[in-house]
Each structure stands twice: as structure tokens, then as C-alpha cells.
Scaffold this motif. Structure first.
Motif, PDB file in Angstrom:
ATOM      1  N   UNK A 173       0.822  -1.189  -0.018  1.00 61.45           N
ATOM      2  CA  UNK A 173      -0.083  -0.124   0.103  1.00 61.45           C
ATOM      3  C   UNK A 173       0.910   1.417   0.077  1.00 61.45           C
ATOM      4  N   UNK A 174       2.070   1.043   0.435  1.00 59.28           N
ATOM      5  CA  UNK A 174       2.963   2.184   0.556  1.00 59.28           C
ATOM      6  C   UNK A 174       2.990   3.205  -0.693  1.00 59.28           C
ATOM      7  N   UNK A 175       3.252   2.461  -1.706  1.00 57.30           N
ATOM      8  CA  UNK A 175       3.514   3.344  -3.045  1.00 57.30           C
ATOM      9  C   UNK A 175       2.337   4.205  -3.513  1.00 57.30           C
ATOM     10  N   UNK A 176       1.162   3.519  -3.502  1.00 59.17           N
ATOM     11  CA  UNK A 176      -0.237   4.007  -3.899  1.00 59.17           C
ATOM     12  C   UNK A 176      -0.482   5.263  -2.944  1.00 59.17           C
ATOM     13  N   UNK A 177      -0.382   5.199  -1.610  1.00 58.68           N
ATOM     14  CA  UNK A 177      -0.619   6.124  -0.644  1.00 58.68           C
ATOM     15  C   UNK A 177       0.179   7.261  -0.736  1.00 58.68           C
ATOM     16  N   UNK A 190      -8.789   2.510  -1.396  1.00 58.91           N
ATOM     17  CA  UNK A 190      -8.558   1.779  -2.923  1.00 58.91           C
ATOM     18  C   UNK A 190      -7.290   1.063  -2.807  1.00 58.91           C
ATOM     19  N   UNK A 191      -6.274   1.697  -2.027  1.00 61.25           N
ATOM     20  CA  UNK A 191      -4.877   0.923  -1.922  1.00 61.25           C
ATOM     21  C   UNK A 191      -5.052  -0.279  -0.916  1.00 61.25           C
ATOM     22  N   UNK A 192      -5.955  -0.328   0.037  1.00 60.78           N
ATOM     23  CA  UNK A 192      -5.904  -1.483   0.780  1.00 60.78           C
ATOM     24  C   UNK A 192      -6.921  -2.411  -0.250  1.00 60.78           C
ATOM     25  N   UNK A 230      -3.803  -8.013  -5.062  1.00 64.90           N
ATOM     26  CA  UNK A 230      -2.420  -8.513  -5.261  1.00 64.90           C
ATOM     27  C   UNK A 230      -2.213  -9.583  -4.482  1.00 64.90           C
ATOM     28  N   UNK A 231      -2.233  -9.578  -3.015  1.00 65.72           N
ATOM     29  CA  UNK A 231      -1.959 -10.638  -2.069  1.00 65.72           C
ATOM     30  C   UNK A 231      -2.657 -11.843  -2.475  1.00 65.72           C
ATOM     31  N   UNK A 232      -3.866 -11.713  -2.753  1.00 62.64           N
ATOM     32  CA  UNK A 232      -4.547 -12.977  -3.342  1.00 62.64           C
ATOM     33  C   UNK A 232      -3.942 -13.460  -4.471  1.00 62.64           C
TER      34      UNK A 232
END
Length: 99
Positions: free
Chosen positions: A63-67, A76-78, A84-86
């Protein structure tokens, strides 16, 4: 940039990745299916050196980059991080910290 086999134009993999992400020198960059005129949230550069924050979880690192760029809201980032994790099969590690 076109490079023939055996020809060295100083085009490293890192240069190629940066160009694909829309970063770097001026000029035209074509990336299927279209142009990559500037950096965007739809592309990413992956570095060979470690680039994870060890105090953040897998989910927080994603989430770091988009946030930080303001490309996405926290919700949205979450949602994207979980997608992506899934996709990567990392659900069991979403709350883990990098080694």
C-alpha cells in the motif's frame, strides 16, 4: 531504443525497466499496447536490491506506493493490496513482516 545482438548501447536491464515505467531520458517510449509518456500507477519498477520496509507488514508495503504518491485513497490501496496478495497466493503472509 533498438539494440541488435552483440551491440552495446549502454542499455542495462535497469534502464529498460525505468523506460518502461515512463521514467528517465526524454524521447519516445513505446510499451505494448501503447505509449508510456510518464510514470504512472499502472506500472512499477522492481529493483534487485531489497526495497521493503521491514517495520511494515506485507500489506502495508504494498500500500505504501499508492498512498504516498496520492494515486489511491486508503480504501482503494487496501483493496488493491488485498487483490495482489490473493493473486500472489500470499494471503497467509499479509500481516507478516519481511525477513
Amino acid at each position: 531504443m533498438t539494440q541488435k545482438e552483440g551491440e552495446n548501447k549502454g542499455f542495462s536491464p535497469g534502464t529498460g525497466m525505468s523506460a518502461a515505467a515512463g521514467e528517465g531520458a526524454e524521447g519516445r517510449r513505446t510499451l505494448a499496447p501503447g505509449r508510456a509518456p510518464r510514470p504512472g500507477a499502472d506500472r512499477v519498477v522492481v529493483f534487485q536490491a531489497g526495497a521493503l520496509f521491514d517495520w511494515m507488514t506485507v500489506r502495508q508495503n504494498i500500500m505504501f506506493g499508492p498512498l504516498t504518491t496520492g494515486a489511491m485513497s486508503a480504501a482503494q490501496a487496501d483493496a488493491r493490496a488485498m487483490e495482489l496478495i490473493r493473486m500472489a497466493g500470499l494471503k497467509v503472509y499479509e500481516g507478516a513482516h519481511p525477513l
